[in-house]
Structures are given as C-alpha cells and as structure tokens.
Enzyme design. Sequence first.
Site, short mmCIF file in Angstrom:
data_model
loop_
_atom_site.label_atom_id
_atom_site.label_comp_id
_atom_site.label_asym_id
_atom_site.label_seq_id
_atom_site.Cartn_x
_atom_site.Cartn_y
_atom_site.Cartn_z
CG ASP A 3 0.17 9.16 0.96
OD1 ASP A 3 0.06 7.96 1.24
OD2 ASP A 3 -0.48 10.06 1.52
CG HIS B 68 -2.02 -1.03 1.14
ND1 HIS B 68 -3.33 -0.71 0.87
CD2 HIS B 68 -2.00 -2.38 1.24
CE1 HIS B 68 -4.07 -1.81 0.84
NE2 HIS B 68 -3.28 -2.84 1.07
C1 GDG Z 1 -2.10 3.68 3.32
C2 GDG Z 1 -1.06 4.36 2.42
C3 GDG Z 1 -2.74 4.32 0.56
C4 GDG Z 1 -8.83 9.56 8.04
N1 GDG Z 1 -9.26 10.20 9.15
C5 GDG Z 1 -10.42 9.61 9.49
C6 GDG Z 1 -10.68 8.58 8.58
N2 GDG Z 1 -9.69 8.59 7.70
C7 GDG Z 1 -9.64 7.68 6.53
C8 GDG Z 1 -9.64 8.44 5.22
C9 GDG Z 1 -9.03 7.41 4.28
C10 GDG Z 1 -8.06 6.66 5.19
O1 GDG Z 1 -8.46 6.92 6.56
C11 GDG Z 1 -6.63 7.16 5.03
O2 GDG Z 1 -6.16 6.63 3.83
P1 GDG Z 1 -4.91 7.25 3.05
O3 GDG Z 1 -4.81 6.56 1.76
O4 GDG Z 1 -5.15 8.72 2.90
O5 GDG Z 1 -3.64 7.06 3.99
P2 GDG Z 1 -2.97 5.84 4.87
O6 GDG Z 1 -3.74 5.57 6.09
O7 GDG Z 1 -1.56 6.27 5.10
O8 GDG Z 1 -3.05 4.55 3.91
C12 GDG Z 1 -1.77 5.21 1.36
C13 GDG Z 1 -3.63 3.52 1.48
O9 GDG Z 1 -2.89 2.79 2.46
C14 GDG Z 1 -4.50 2.54 0.71
O10 GDG Z 1 -3.75 1.71 -0.12
O11 GDG Z 1 -3.54 5.17 -0.25
O12 GDG Z 1 -0.83 5.78 0.46
O13 GDG Z 1 -0.17 5.18 3.19
O14 GDG Z 1 -9.99 6.52 3.81
O15 GDG Z 1 -10.94 8.86 4.88
N3 GDG Z 1 -11.76 7.79 8.62
C15 GDG Z 1 -12.65 8.01 9.63
N4 GDG Z 1 -12.46 9.01 10.56
C16 GDG Z 1 -11.37 9.83 10.53
O16 GDG Z 1 -11.23 10.74 11.37
N5 GDG Z 1 -13.75 7.25 9.70
#
Ligand code: GDG
Length: 469
Positions: free
Chosen positions: A364, A155
């Site tokens: 990222d 990821h």
């Molecule tokens: C890894 C990789 C890759 C955030 N705050 C809250 C909340 N979130 C959710 C967001 C989003 C998820 O968490 C975060 O996803 P990201 O992709 O932005 O980042 P990582 O956690 O670092 O994810 C990344 C991912 O895996 C998938 O392959 O894209 O590059 O680092 O969905 O909306 N959700 C809730 N409350 C919050 O306060 N419910």
Amino acid sequence: MRLVNVSNRITIPRRAAAPGGLAVGVLAAMRARGGLWFGASGDCVANAADITPKLLERDRVTYATIDVPEELYTAYYNGFANGTLWPLLHSFLGTFHYSASEYQAYDAVNSLFACHLAPLLTDTDLVWVHDYHLLPLAHKLHDAGVRNRIGFFLHIPFPPYDVLRALPVCPQLMRSLLSFDLLGFQTQGDRLNFLATATALWGETVVGSDGAVAMAGRRTMTGVFPIGVDVADIEKSSAESLKSTSVKQMQAGLLGMPLMIGVDRLDYSKGLLERFAAYREFLEVHPEQQRRVVYVQIAPLSRADVRAYAELRAALEQSAGRTNGVFAATDWTPIRYLNRNFPRNVLMGFFRMARVGLVTPVRDGMNLVAKEFVAAQDPDDPGVLVLSSLAGAAVELEDALLVNPYDSSAIARAMQTALTMPLDERRARHRRSMQVLRSNDIHQWHTRFLRALDPIGFEHAKPRRAAGS
Ligand code: GDG
C-alpha cells in the site's frame, strides 16, 4: 495563485462518493484553498469531438468534468490504468498484463485531458496532478502550450526498476514524468526506487545530490510527502457519531463482545484473503475466543469490471462462508462481511467503538484507514491497530502492532495480543501515534507539497483557512 487539481475522477460534495484515499486527500486541499478541480465525469459521450467541459461552482471551488467515449475510457481505466499500472506499481507481476492498444487509449485520454484543461488555465495557476492514471499529463500540457508550474503526486508505491522494466513502455512513461516540475512520493523508499530507475535508464549523471533529475535542459525535483488525515475533524466526528442510529445498531449487535474491524476497498492489494486465513487460524489456536469476539469486515466493491477484482470477490465470499460454516454458533457469526459503503462519519464511529483495527495490505502506498482508525480512538480507552509492515503508513505508525501481511500466524498472534493488551499500554501507544499524526496531518501534506512546487507563488497566496487549523 489558484490551485488546480487534476485527477482521473473528481468528488463533488453532497453527491455519494466512491470510497478512495485520493478523493479524501484532494477534497481536503480543495476545501482549504479553493480553486479548480478537473477530471472525468464517469459519464460517456459518443465522439471525442463532442466533448465540452461541464463546470459547476460550489463554495469557491470550480468542478470541471469531461465525458469520455466509453470504449476509450474502458481501455484506459480498466485496461492500462488498473490492469497494467496498478498491479505493476504494487509489484504484482503475476496479475499484470500489457496491451499496446490499451496503452494507446491511456495516452489518448491523457491527450484529451490536456486539450480540455489547457483553455481553463490562467498563467499563474499552480497545477497539481494526481496518481498513476495521469503519468503523461505534464508532457501533453506542454504540447498544448501550457507553461505553468506542474506537480505530480503518486498515491501508490513506486516499485524497484527490476519490476518496472517488465513494462514495455517504461522508458516512455519515465521520460514523460520529467515534464513535471516536482514529483512527490509517499515514502523515501518510493522516491529512491524512482531515482534508481532514472539512473538505470539514463546514467548516474542525471540525478543530482539533491534528488533532482536533470535532462535536456529541464530539472524535475523529487520529494517525500506522506499523506495524512484531518486529525481534528476525525476526533470530533468519531465521538459525535456514536449517537447515530447505525453506530448504535452496531453497538447493540456486539452483545458486549469486543469488535475487530477492517475497512478496505475490495482490492487484492489490501490482503483480505490473507487476513481471513489469519482470523481462521486465530480461532483455531485460541478456541477460548470463539463466541467472545466479533470481526466486521467492510469491503465496498471497486473496479468491479476488472477481472482480477471479480475473481477476488468470489474467493472472499467463499473464504468468509467457510469460516462461518466451521465456527458459527446459533448465537454467533464469526465474520460479518459487508460489501457496502457507509457514510464517512459512521465509519469513524465504528472505528471508535472497535477494540482492534485490522489493516494488513500486502502492499500500500500509505493507507489512510490506518491513520483514521488511530485518530478516531477514545484516548481514555483506545483500541489497538494491527498494521502491515508493507504499508507506507508503517514508516510513521511504529507504535502499531506491525505484522508481515503474508504471515497468517503472525497476524493471528497480533490479534490475540491486541485483544488482551493492558489499558496502560494501549494508552501509551495511542498517545505516541497521535503525536505522529498531528505532526503531519492532511493540511501539512498539501501545504508542504505546494510550497515545494512553487515557493514564491505559495507565499503570496493565502489559503482560506490556516494550515493545521
Ligand atoms: C490510495 C492508495 C493511499 C473506505 N470504505 C469506505 C470509505 N473508505 C475510505 C477510507 C479511506 C479511503 O476510503 C481509502 O483510502 P486508503 O488510503 O486506505 O486506500 P486507497 O483507496 O487504495 O487509496 C493509498 C491513498 O490513495 C491516499 O494517498 O493512502 O495507499 O492506494 O479514507 O475511510 N469511505 C466511505 N465509506 C466506505 O464504505 N465514506
């Protein structure tokens, strides 16, 4: 064919879930296909000898968890996974450290996963392993006698060999990756970095023209599978949640001012300090915007036991406090900085009411928030995404305002451009971005990966609902 997903932690629906992109993606695959999801519970057990998997059935998904001894889990999770691999794979050599004992704990937890997962598998299961916590798992499963097809999806980014070779156990980990049948990456850049590392370690002849790596009688395919979001679901829930109390409260608090929003786990890869500095510069260069815009930064805490995260938290509080100290008025707070977790539908409502989405990670793998922000917009009056060119999402979202996340002046300029962008241009950019998101949504992500892992088995196994529906 049954799908078996394996990740460090699992998310049981209807329990409060920690924010994180991996859980969002795997949950979508499990909901669509059913199957088994295996991972650590987050609870501890005194001795490894006492581990017994706990099974829970919900809606045709079996959730299987194991408790891991606390000391071992801490050295594996806070130590090697998040103190060594996370910074290294994001190319942060300054934050990275290495400890042989933490690596041993990492290896031992992977052995525990294999030893307790193997008895739960049947011959026709398709096993899909997720992320950097479990790089040696296929190798361990082979040692436990498992002969199923096993795929792996990374990821987060895969760095260039010149960065990776700082890790003393780089050759061992690379070698164990070759026990998987398929390795999936977010971008072609990540895949090419992996292939270049294989070439550097074992010579040009191991990499075939199709991008497969062949060694010692085994062949590991590689592929690019950029993760997407559930576009239809986000369109619906973002519109519906405008009626929710939290979203209405946020709307009322804006007093008619446009909203700029950032939502990120509190993590140094997300570029939050750089973003705060850029916002300060924006207010200095555009004094006319003071008291005319609200910036809300939601940053739920994550990995709070890892030192670098605790230090970042303190630095962010200081930075937000400084900006508010300098620019706040009796009736205006420049940054509203919230270290809390919101329900997913509420977040989607916040995105829909925002004029600007700020997604500026310094590195990222993909970044799902960028895609969620676009999918949540009202097509008649859409907001504008300011996106880091160093996020995997920038490969697809070319119609965002792309910025270098280290260049605070460029981010400040993009904030002003986004806030003043004419409606026609906002609509045109949003329309093109939505086409991109629809052509590669979350259902296509798991469908494409599983079809590549087992083309024949896949055609015989029907998901519970059609991909893309
Ligand atoms: C890894 C990789 C890759 C955030 N705050 C809250 C909340 N979130 C959710 C967001 C989003 C998820 O968490 C975060 O996803 P990201 O992709 O932005 O980042 P990582 O956690 O670092 O994810 C990344 C991912 O895996 C998938 O392959 O894209 O590059 O680092 O969905 O909306 N959700 C809730 N409350 C919050 O306060 N419910």
